[in-house]
Design a protein around this motif. Sequence first.
Motif, short mmCIF file in Angstrom:
data_model
loop_
_atom_site.label_atom_id
_atom_site.label_comp_id
_atom_site.label_asym_id
_atom_site.label_seq_id
_atom_site.Cartn_x
_atom_site.Cartn_y
_atom_site.Cartn_z
N ALA A 284 0.83 -1.21 0.00
CA ALA A 284 0.00 0.00 0.00
C ALA A 284 0.86 1.26 0.00
O ALA A 284 0.54 2.24 -0.66
N VAL A 285 1.97 1.22 0.70
CA VAL A 285 2.85 2.39 0.79
C VAL A 285 3.71 2.55 -0.45
O VAL A 285 3.86 3.64 -0.98
N THR A 286 4.28 1.44 -0.95
CA THR A 286 5.28 1.52 -2.02
C THR A 286 4.75 1.23 -3.41
O THR A 286 5.43 1.48 -4.39
N ASN A 287 3.54 0.67 -3.49
CA ASN A 287 2.92 0.30 -4.77
C ASN A 287 3.78 -0.71 -5.53
O ASN A 287 3.90 -0.65 -6.74
N GLN A 288 4.40 -1.62 -4.81
CA GLN A 288 5.21 -2.67 -5.41
C GLN A 288 4.40 -3.96 -5.53
O GLN A 288 3.47 -4.19 -4.77
N ARG A 289 4.80 -4.82 -6.48
CA ARG A 289 4.18 -6.13 -6.62
C ARG A 289 4.54 -7.00 -5.41
O ARG A 289 5.57 -6.79 -4.76
N ALA A 290 3.71 -7.99 -5.15
CA ALA A 290 3.93 -8.90 -4.02
C ALA A 290 5.28 -9.59 -4.11
O ALA A 290 5.96 -9.81 -3.10
N GLU A 291 5.72 -9.93 -5.32
CA GLU A 291 7.01 -10.61 -5.51
C GLU A 291 8.17 -9.73 -5.06
O GLU A 291 9.13 -10.21 -4.46
N MET A 292 8.09 -8.43 -5.38
CA MET A 292 9.17 -7.52 -4.98
C MET A 292 9.18 -7.32 -3.47
O MET A 292 10.24 -7.27 -2.86
N VAL A 293 8.00 -7.22 -2.89
CA VAL A 293 7.92 -7.06 -1.44
C VAL A 293 8.52 -8.29 -0.76
O VAL A 293 9.29 -8.18 0.19
N ALA A 294 8.19 -9.49 -1.26
CA ALA A 294 8.73 -10.72 -0.69
C ALA A 294 10.25 -10.77 -0.83
O ALA A 294 10.96 -11.18 0.10
N TYR A 295 10.77 -10.33 -1.96
CA TYR A 295 12.22 -10.32 -2.19
C TYR A 295 12.92 -9.43 -1.16
O TYR A 295 13.91 -9.82 -0.54
N TYR A 296 12.41 -8.23 -0.97
CA TYR A 296 13.04 -7.31 -0.02
C TYR A 296 12.78 -7.70 1.42
O TYR A 296 13.58 -7.42 2.30
N ARG A 297 11.65 -8.36 1.69
CA ARG A 297 11.38 -8.85 3.04
C ARG A 297 12.46 -9.85 3.47
O ARG A 297 12.91 -9.84 4.61
#
Length: 88
Positions: free
Chosen positions: A58-71
């Motif tokens: 919601a904050v970064t407007n990134q795809r779930a895959e990118m969020v998982a990568y950086y997580r």
Amino acid sequence: MLAKSLTQPLGYHAVEKAFRAWRKDLGPNAKQSVLHGLRKLAIVRLPEAGCSDAEIQAVTNQRAEMVAYYRKRADRRMLSKAAQTCRF
């Protein structure tokens, strides 16, 4: 982060344009700062603060895959810090 109205977010390009203008006023030292880098940093720091993937998206407007990568990077950093505190 920023919005046109209560229901409509401001687009990435509009934010980037405003960021470039703001950065220009800060002088030559700020030239190395780029909006993409700040967005990436947010994706790493938000999980460290305990945010869920949905909140990060919601904050970064990134795809779930990118969020998982950086997580994964954030999780590794937190585990490393925890391991270092165990040494003392």
